[in-house]
Design an enzyme around this catalytic site. Structure first.
Site, PDB file in Angstrom:
ATOM      1  N   ASN A  66      -0.849 -21.129  91.253  1.00 44.20           N
ATOM      2  CA  ASN A  66       0.610 -21.109  91.211  1.00 44.20           C
ATOM      3  C   ASN A  66       1.265 -22.151  92.118  1.00 44.20           C
ATOM      4  O   ASN A  66       2.310 -22.695  91.772  1.00 44.20           O
ATOM      5  CB  ASN A  66       1.077 -19.704  91.610  1.00 44.20           C
ATOM      6  CG  ASN A  66       2.526 -19.664  92.021  1.00 44.20           C
ATOM      7  OD1 ASN A  66       3.427 -19.579  91.181  1.00 44.20           O
ATOM      8  ND2 ASN A  66       2.782 -19.761  93.324  1.00 44.20           N
ATOM      9  N   TYR A  92       5.582 -35.413  88.556  1.00 41.99           N
ATOM     10  CA  TYR A  92       5.527 -33.959  88.368  1.00 41.99           C
ATOM     11  C   TYR A  92       5.118 -33.635  86.930  1.00 41.99           C
ATOM     12  O   TYR A  92       4.237 -32.799  86.689  1.00 41.99           O
ATOM     13  CB  TYR A  92       6.887 -33.339  88.687  1.00 41.99           C
ATOM     14  CG  TYR A  92       6.932 -31.837  88.482  1.00 41.99           C
ATOM     15  CD1 TYR A  92       6.381 -30.972  89.421  1.00 41.99           C
ATOM     16  CD2 TYR A  92       7.517 -31.281  87.344  1.00 41.99           C
ATOM     17  CE1 TYR A  92       6.411 -29.596  89.239  1.00 41.99           C
ATOM     18  CE2 TYR A  92       7.555 -29.910  87.144  1.00 41.99           C
ATOM     19  CZ  TYR A  92       7.000 -29.069  88.103  1.00 41.99           C
ATOM     20  OH  TYR A  92       7.021 -27.700  87.905  1.00 41.99           O
ATOM     21  N   LYS A 108       1.722 -31.596  85.638  1.00 40.97           N
ATOM     22  CA  LYS A 108       1.745 -30.359  84.850  1.00 40.97           C
ATOM     23  C   LYS A 108       1.008 -30.536  83.510  1.00 40.97           C
ATOM     24  O   LYS A 108       0.434 -29.572  82.980  1.00 40.97           O
ATOM     25  CB  LYS A 108       3.184 -29.887  84.652  1.00 40.97           C
ATOM     26  CG  LYS A 108       3.825 -29.414  85.953  1.00 40.97           C
ATOM     27  CD  LYS A 108       3.055 -28.234  86.552  1.00 40.97           C
ATOM     28  CE  LYS A 108       3.434 -27.892  87.954  1.00 40.97           C
ATOM     29  NZ  LYS A 108       2.656 -26.774  88.529  1.00 40.97           N
ATOM     30  N   VAL A 130      13.579 -21.237  86.763  1.00 43.61           N
ATOM     31  CA  VAL A 130      13.954 -19.995  87.450  1.00 43.61           C
ATOM     32  C   VAL A 130      14.394 -20.275  88.893  1.00 43.61           C
ATOM     33  O   VAL A 130      13.941 -21.232  89.522  1.00 43.61           O
ATOM     34  CB  VAL A 130      12.793 -18.974  87.430  1.00 43.61           C
ATOM     35  CG1 VAL A 130      12.576 -18.451  86.021  1.00 43.61           C
ATOM     36  CG2 VAL A 130      11.504 -19.562  87.983  1.00 43.61           C
ATOM     37  N   THR A 189      14.078 -20.222  92.189  1.00 49.49           N
ATOM     38  CA  THR A 189      13.252 -20.142  93.397  1.00 49.49           C
ATOM     39  C   THR A 189      13.655 -21.307  94.301  1.00 49.49           C
ATOM     40  O   THR A 189      14.545 -22.085  93.961  1.00 49.49           O
ATOM     41  CB  THR A 189      11.777 -20.303  93.018  1.00 49.49           C
ATOM     42  OG1 THR A 189      11.627 -21.583  92.397  1.00 49.49           O
ATOM     43  CG2 THR A 189      11.311 -19.215  92.061  1.00 49.49           C
TER      44      THR A 189
HETATM   45  N1  LIG Z   1      10.911 -22.655  89.626  1.00 40.05           N
HETATM   46  C1  LIG Z   1      10.895 -23.226  88.419  1.00 40.05           C
HETATM   47  O1  LIG Z   1      11.935 -23.347  87.774  1.00 40.05           O
HETATM   48  C2  LIG Z   1       9.607 -23.691  87.828  1.00 40.05           C
HETATM   49  C3  LIG Z   1       9.641 -24.246  86.533  1.00 40.05           C
HETATM   50  C4  LIG Z   1       8.464 -24.669  85.937  1.00 40.05           C
HETATM   51  C5  LIG Z   1       7.267 -24.533  86.637  1.00 40.05           C
HETATM   52  N2  LIG Z   1       7.249 -23.999  87.893  1.00 40.05           N
HETATM   53  C6  LIG Z   1       5.948 -23.911  88.574  1.00 40.05           C
HETATM   54  O2  LIG Z   1       5.761 -22.609  89.091  1.00 40.05           O
HETATM   55  C7  LIG Z   1       4.970 -22.662  90.288  1.00 40.05           C
HETATM   56  C8  LIG Z   1       5.653 -21.879  91.390  1.00 40.05           C
HETATM   57  O3  LIG Z   1       6.924 -22.473  91.598  1.00 40.05           O
HETATM   58  P1  LIG Z   1       8.066 -21.777  92.474  1.00 40.05           P
HETATM   59  O4  LIG Z   1       9.325 -22.027  91.749  1.00 40.05           O
HETATM   60  O5  LIG Z   1       7.687 -20.397  92.847  1.00 40.05           O
HETATM   61  O6  LIG Z   1       8.047 -22.753  93.761  1.00 40.05           O
HETATM   62  P2  LIG Z   1       8.404 -22.433  95.294  1.00 40.05           P
HETATM   63  O7  LIG Z   1       9.404 -21.353  95.381  1.00 40.05           O
HETATM   64  O8  LIG Z   1       8.738 -23.769  95.876  1.00 40.05           O
HETATM   65  O9  LIG Z   1       7.005 -21.907  95.895  1.00 40.05           O
HETATM   66  C9  LIG Z   1       5.912 -22.759  95.895  1.00 40.05           C
HETATM   67  C10 LIG Z   1       4.754 -22.124  96.599  1.00 40.05           C
HETATM   68  O10 LIG Z   1       3.703 -23.115  96.705  1.00 40.05           O
HETATM   69  C11 LIG Z   1       3.371 -23.274  98.077  1.00 40.05           C
HETATM   70  N3  LIG Z   1       2.940 -24.632  98.393  1.00 40.05           N
HETATM   71  C12 LIG Z   1       3.598 -25.785  98.153  1.00 40.05           C
HETATM   72  N4  LIG Z   1       2.918 -26.814  98.669  1.00 40.05           N
HETATM   73  C13 LIG Z   1       1.791 -26.314  99.232  1.00 40.05           C
HETATM   74  C14 LIG Z   1       0.702 -26.879  99.932  1.00 40.05           C
HETATM   75  N5  LIG Z   1       0.621 -28.207 100.182  1.00 40.05           N
HETATM   76  N6  LIG Z   1      -0.279 -26.080 100.378  1.00 40.05           N
HETATM   77  C15 LIG Z   1      -0.200 -24.746 100.153  1.00 40.05           C
HETATM   78  N7  LIG Z   1       0.813 -24.141  99.516  1.00 40.05           N
HETATM   79  C16 LIG Z   1       1.809 -24.922  99.060  1.00 40.05           C
HETATM   80  C17 LIG Z   1       4.657 -22.939  98.813  1.00 40.05           C
HETATM   81  O11 LIG Z   1       4.385 -22.711 100.179  1.00 40.05           O
HETATM   82  P3  LIG Z   1       5.592 -22.752 101.270  1.00 40.05           P
HETATM   83  O12 LIG Z   1       6.298 -21.456 101.087  1.00 40.05           O
HETATM   84  O13 LIG Z   1       4.881 -22.893 102.559  1.00 40.05           O
HETATM   85  O14 LIG Z   1       6.443 -23.928 100.907  1.00 40.05           O
HETATM   86  C18 LIG Z   1       5.106 -21.715  98.037  1.00 40.05           C
HETATM   87  O15 LIG Z   1       4.367 -20.584  98.412  1.00 40.05           O
HETATM   88  C19 LIG Z   1       4.789 -24.140  90.604  1.00 40.05           C
HETATM   89  O16 LIG Z   1       3.512 -24.567  90.187  1.00 40.05           O
HETATM   90  C20 LIG Z   1       5.862 -24.823  89.785  1.00 40.05           C
HETATM   91  O17 LIG Z   1       5.523 -26.153  89.443  1.00 40.05           O
HETATM   92  C21 LIG Z   1       8.382 -23.578  88.498  1.00 40.05           C
END
Ligand SMILES: NC(=O)c1ccc[n+]([C@@H]2O[C@H](COP(=O)([O-])OP(=O)(O)OC[C@H]3O[C@@H](n4cnc5c(N)ncnc54)[C@H](OP(=O)(O)O)[C@@H]3O)[C@@H](O)[C@H]2O)c1
Length: 255
Positions: A81, A152, A156, A183, A185
């Site tokens: 994730n 990015y 993906k 979403v 986040t």
């Molecule tokens: N949000 C969206 O709209 C969306 C859309 C499409 C896909 N996604 C995908 O969904 C997944 C989760 O996204 P999210 O929205 O939940 O993102 P988020 O809120 O930014 O959370 C990302 C998570 O990844 C961790 N992380 C980032 N860099 C890291 C590193 N170098 N080492 C270890 N952990 C790391 C972060 O840790 P920290 O808390 O320490 O930063 C956090 O726990 C991602 O793969 C993203 O690409 C999200």
């Protein structure tokens, strides 16, 4: 009781998925990038099957992370994730890679190779992966001018292709990719228009459900519905090229 490892469970979708699985009584192994970030897990950690620490931008820390997971025991499912989005620059890692490639592509590849093979693998993709099609020649952005959105999108596409490669070559594993939607986040930002709950319920369902619909492999999912991924993601020639490039960049062969 299934045991699930979720990378990037300190925030956003990973944390939400961990909370819902733990609420259902599943064993969950949590992950934070540093001991300081593990503080964000203080509410979930007491009920978890473990907390593992490692920065996914570092190959050495990612390998150590896999060791920590293996010491806890075999996982039934791994949800890849953790991810980063628009990095303002290539942000070269200690290993010399573009940070977006390191965290979003190389880390899930390495963890997949190094963690004892689970029954189910889930990779967080994005609808933006469709814009990632193209050559793998400069996958690490050593020749091109930096383009955060393109990096990015390509990362993906890589994890989508990785999920579908494993579905093809590991018939004993259920391997799928999930687009959570846009979403709200930390990554998605407050303007995001999709439902946060629907953003994590597909990966939790694929991780533990015994429904016939969830126990399949090779899918690209959005809100529990299969969708067509980018053609390259399911092209065996592209998949093989990608596996070769990732093996060369990491020094670790997965297949
Ligand atoms: N949000 C969206 O709209 C969306 C859309 C499409 C896909 N996604 C995908 O969904 C997944 C989760 O996204 P999210 O929205 O939940 O993102 P988020 O809120 O930014 O959370 C990302 C998570 O990844 C961790 N992380 C980032 N860099 C890291 C590193 N170098 N080492 C270890 N952990 C790391 C972060 O840790 P920290 O808390 O320490 O930063 C956090 O726990 C991602 O793969 C993203 O690409 C999200």
């Amino acid at each position: 009781m299934p045991r699930i490892f979720i990378t990037g469970s300190t925030d956003g979708l990973g944390r939400a998925a961990a909370g819902v699985l733990m609420g259902d009584g599943q064993e969950v192994v949590l992950h934070a990038r540093t001991p300081e970030r593990a503080a964000a897990l203080s509410d979930l950690a007491p009920g978890a099957a473990g907390v593992v620490i490692g920065d996914l931008s570092s190959a050495a820390e990612t390998q150590h992370l896999a060791d920590q997971v293996n010491q806890i025991g075999r996982m039934d499912a791994v949800i890849h994730n953790a991810g980063v989005y628009l990095e303002p620059s290539r942000a070269t890692t200690a290993d010399g890679h573009a940070k977006t490639l390191a965290v979003n592509t190389l880390a899930p590849y390495l963890l997949t190779a190094l963690i004892d093979r689970p029954g189910r693998l889930i990779y967080l993709s994005s609808g933006l992966h469709h814009a990632g099609a193209g050559s793998l020649r400069d996958i690490d952005w050593t020749g091109r001018s930096w383009d955060a959105g393109q990096a990015y999108a390509e990362s993906k596409l890589h994890v989508t292709a990785l999920a579908l490669t494993l579905a093809r070559v590991w018939p004993d594993v259920l391997s799928n990719a999930v687009d959570p939607g846009w979403v709200p986040t930390k990554m998605g930002g407050p303007a995001a228009t999709d439902d946060l709950e629907m953003g994590y319920l597909t990966q939790t369902w694929l991780a533990v459900s015994n429904d016939a619909a969830a126990t399949v492999s090779g899918g690209y999912w959005y809100h529990r519905q299969r969708q067509p991924p980018a053609p390259q993601a399911r092209d065996p020639a592209f998949q093989d090229q990608l596996m070769d490039r990732l093996a060369a960049l990491t020094g670790v062969a997965l297949l």
